[in-house]
Design a protein around this motif. Sequence first.
Motif, PDB file in Angstrom:
ATOM      1  N   ARG A   1     -35.924 -41.208 -22.044  1.00 32.20           N
ATOM      2  CA  ARG A   1     -35.408 -42.578 -21.937  1.00 32.20           C
ATOM      3  C   ARG A   1     -33.884 -42.598 -21.865  1.00 32.20           C
ATOM      4  NH1 ARG A   1     -40.206 -42.254 -23.365  1.00 32.20           N
ATOM      5  NH2 ARG A   1     -41.697 -43.962 -23.183  1.00 32.20           N
ATOM      6  N   LEU A   2     -33.237 -41.726 -22.599  1.00 38.55           N
ATOM      7  CA  LEU A   2     -31.777 -41.642 -22.497  1.00 38.55           C
ATOM      8  C   LEU A   2     -31.360 -41.150 -21.119  1.00 38.55           C
ATOM      9  CD1 LEU A   2     -31.042 -40.152 -26.030  1.00 38.55           C
ATOM     10  CD2 LEU A   2     -30.678 -42.512 -25.282  1.00 38.55           C
ATOM     11  N   GLN A   3     -32.112 -40.221 -20.565  1.00 43.60           N
ATOM     12  CA  GLN A   3     -31.827 -39.758 -19.204  1.00 43.60           C
ATOM     13  C   GLN A   3     -31.992 -40.892 -18.201  1.00 43.60           C
ATOM     14  OE1 GLN A   3     -34.702 -36.593 -19.097  1.00 43.60           O
ATOM     15  NE2 GLN A   3     -33.195 -35.008 -19.574  1.00 43.60           N
ATOM     16  N   ALA A   4     -33.019 -41.692 -18.376  1.00 45.19           N
ATOM     17  CA  ALA A   4     -33.263 -42.802 -17.452  1.00 45.19           C
ATOM     18  C   ALA A   4     -32.143 -43.830 -17.489  1.00 45.19           C
ATOM     19  CB  ALA A   4     -34.602 -43.469 -17.780  1.00 45.19           C
ATOM     20  N   TRP A   5     -31.411 -43.869 -18.595  1.00 40.01           N
ATOM     21  CA  TRP A   5     -30.264 -44.767 -18.708  1.00 40.01           C
ATOM     22  C   TRP A   5     -28.982 -44.128 -18.175  1.00 40.01           C
ATOM     23  CZ3 TRP A   5     -31.351 -46.592 -24.418  1.00 40.01           C
ATOM     24  CH2 TRP A   5     -32.324 -47.599 -24.385  1.00 40.01           C
ATOM     25  N   GLY A   6     -29.086 -42.967 -17.575  1.00 36.83           N
ATOM     26  CA  GLY A   6     -27.916 -42.318 -17.004  1.00 36.83           C
ATOM     27  C   GLY A   6     -27.035 -41.613 -18.008  1.00 36.83           C
ATOM     28  N   LEU A   7     -27.591 -41.248 -19.165  1.00 41.55           N
ATOM     29  CA  LEU A   7     -26.791 -40.641 -20.234  1.00 41.55           C
ATOM     30  C   LEU A   7     -27.017 -39.139 -20.355  1.00 41.55           C
ATOM     31  CD1 LEU A   7     -27.267 -43.458 -22.909  1.00 41.55           C
ATOM     32  CD2 LEU A   7     -25.283 -43.065 -21.434  1.00 41.55           C
ATOM     33  N   GLN A   8     -27.556 -38.525 -19.321  1.00 41.38           N
ATOM     34  CA  GLN A   8     -27.868 -37.093 -19.358  1.00 41.38           C
ATOM     35  C   GLN A   8     -26.633 -36.231 -19.646  1.00 41.38           C
ATOM     36  OE1 GLN A   8     -30.352 -35.041 -19.225  1.00 41.38           O
ATOM     37  NE2 GLN A   8     -29.844 -33.228 -18.037  1.00 41.38           N
ATOM     38  N   LYS A   9     -25.562 -36.477 -18.908  1.00 40.22           N
ATOM     39  CA  LYS A   9     -24.361 -35.648 -19.059  1.00 40.22           C
ATOM     40  C   LYS A   9     -23.777 -35.788 -20.460  1.00 40.22           C
ATOM     41  CE  LYS A   9     -19.834 -34.796 -16.960  1.00 40.22           C
ATOM     42  NZ  LYS A   9     -18.870 -35.211 -15.894  1.00 40.22           N
ATOM     43  N   GLU A  10     -23.687 -37.020 -20.946  1.00 37.42           N
ATOM     44  CA  GLU A  10     -23.138 -37.257 -22.273  1.00 37.42           C
ATOM     45  C   GLU A  10     -24.023 -36.624 -23.349  1.00 37.42           C
ATOM     46  OE1 GLU A  10     -21.705 -40.465 -19.528  1.00 37.42           O
ATOM     47  OE2 GLU A  10     -23.614 -39.468 -19.940  1.00 37.42           O
ATOM     48  N   LEU A  11     -25.324 -36.683 -23.142  1.00 37.46           N
ATOM     49  CA  LEU A  11     -26.261 -36.094 -24.097  1.00 37.46           C
ATOM     50  C   LEU A  11     -26.102 -34.583 -24.144  1.00 37.46           C
ATOM     51  CD1 LEU A  11     -28.591 -37.060 -25.962  1.00 37.46           C
ATOM     52  CD2 LEU A  11     -30.159 -36.540 -24.088  1.00 37.46           C
ATOM     53  N   GLN A  12     -26.044 -33.972 -22.991  1.00 33.82           N
ATOM     54  CA  GLN A  12     -25.896 -32.522 -22.920  1.00 33.82           C
ATOM     55  C   GLN A  12     -24.652 -32.031 -23.646  1.00 33.82           C
ATOM     56  OE1 GLN A  12     -26.264 -31.885 -18.592  1.00 33.82           O
ATOM     57  NE2 GLN A  12     -27.720 -30.268 -19.115  1.00 33.82           N
ATOM     58  N   SER A  13     -23.610 -32.844 -23.648  1.00 28.21           N
ATOM     59  CA  SER A  13     -22.332 -32.395 -24.208  1.00 28.21           C
ATOM     60  C   SER A  13     -22.320 -32.372 -25.732  1.00 28.21           C
ATOM     61  CB  SER A  13     -21.200 -33.295 -23.700  1.00 28.21           C
ATOM     62  OG  SER A  13     -21.281 -34.593 -24.266  1.00 28.21           O
ATOM     63  N   VAL A  14     -23.302 -33.000 -26.384  1.00 22.20           N
ATOM     64  CA  VAL A  14     -23.232 -33.093 -27.847  1.00 22.20           C
ATOM     65  C   VAL A  14     -24.458 -32.521 -28.567  1.00 22.20           C
ATOM     66  CG1 VAL A  14     -21.684 -35.082 -27.831  1.00 22.20           C
ATOM     67  CG2 VAL A  14     -24.152 -35.465 -27.813  1.00 22.20           C
ATOM     68  N   VAL A  15     -25.585 -32.353 -27.891  1.00 18.54           N
ATOM     69  CA  VAL A  15     -26.798 -31.954 -28.610  1.00 18.54           C
ATOM     70  C   VAL A  15     -26.884 -30.443 -28.781  1.00 18.54           C
ATOM     71  CG1 VAL A  15     -28.088 -33.948 -27.767  1.00 18.54           C
ATOM     72  CG2 VAL A  15     -28.215 -31.774 -26.507  1.00 18.54           C
ATOM     73  N   ALA A  16     -27.808 -30.034 -29.641  1.00 13.29           N
ATOM     74  CA  ALA A  16     -28.315 -28.660 -29.690  1.00 13.29           C
ATOM     75  C   ALA A  16     -29.752 -28.712 -29.183  1.00 13.29           C
ATOM     76  CB  ALA A  16     -28.270 -28.111 -31.107  1.00 13.29           C
TER      77      ALA A  16
END
Length: 400
Positions: free
Chosen positions: A53-68
């Motif tokens: 759902r976060l990817q569908a909102w266009g937040l893939q790049k931002e997510l990748q930068s902070v998660v493990a």
Amino acid sequence: MKKQVLIAGGGIGGLAAGIGAARAGWDVRLFERAGHFSEVGAGVQLGPNVVRRLQAWGLQKELQSVVAVPEALQVRSAVSGQALACMPLGNTAVERYGAAYATVHRADLHSLLQTGLSAYADVHLNLAQTIEHYREAEGVVTVRTQANKLIEGDALVCADGVHSRLRQQMLGDGPARPTGHLAYRAMVRQAELPLRLRATDVTAWLGPRLHVIQYPVRRGELQNLVVIVEGPAPQDMERWDHAANAQGLEAALAGTCSALQDLVRSVPKTGWRLWPLADRPPLRSPAEMAQGLVALLGDASHPMLPYLAQGAGMAIEDAAELQRALSMHDLDVTLRLRRYALNRWQRNARVQARAQRNGRIFHATGPVRWGRDSALKLLGARIMDLPWLYRGDGSSASSL
């Protein structure tokens, strides 16, 4: 003319609701009681159902930068330290569910959602303002803020947390119930830990009347630790001396293995924070999520114990469904919110019930604990995997 949604609460649920509503083409006015956006330092597990759902909102790049992205979920005995079971995550989760199983610092997730919401022009953030009351009349919902200001909107979404005042106006069902479970939480820098205590996977340590969860966050730089024990909460949490938490925690873990005790002692004594856990019975009908022009979302609607790691996830799923419902422009707003509730209440109720069940299993004693450990050793990932949860009801997006 665009319709306007009023959102109470600037936590993860409120920000996610704002994104969903903005993507549905609505004006958003969000009200947060604090004077600035912030989140306490704790971790969040994001199953593939949430990551999609976060990817569908266009937040893939931002997510990748902070998660493990842990490679596995391990279960160990808190008493003996013995490995009981392991479920692969990493690429296995991506292949099976279309997205990774990720872990994130709560403050990073909050910041990510805030950034995502700020990308929309028709969003107005109102800090240091609390919605105290609402009323409906003639197709309009009017809220009154703490400063006695009246504001009109076409819908109200209450995402003001487990102790939601607005829920009480809508349902009048009293406060959330204390569970008798206490959560001790800490965040430590992995570089400051011995190699043997660093976390690359999600590890659950199960013991009598307690369990411990550890996993990496913030690209693996930090380790999140949560110890949940059964016991009464201090009478006055606002004046509770958090520096005394370590002493109580060490006493609660007296019967556990040395590896687990070493892990807990690696945290500075002042590094532990204590929260009493509260929940509500599983939802019983869609009317407990929406009535008229008002909808409840996240913990305001369905607070749950953290034993399925889906509290934040269900709020984000709620927001995605809210987006779909608000986009049904041929329906009256009351019918759109009714559709939102119809499509969410049973899944949320199932997650609430499963979280309660997991708590009983995690904290089992005597023969039940022996049976649990034997089943984990025999069946492992076959009983740990949850396709009904991780597949959800959304389409897959590109993986992390």
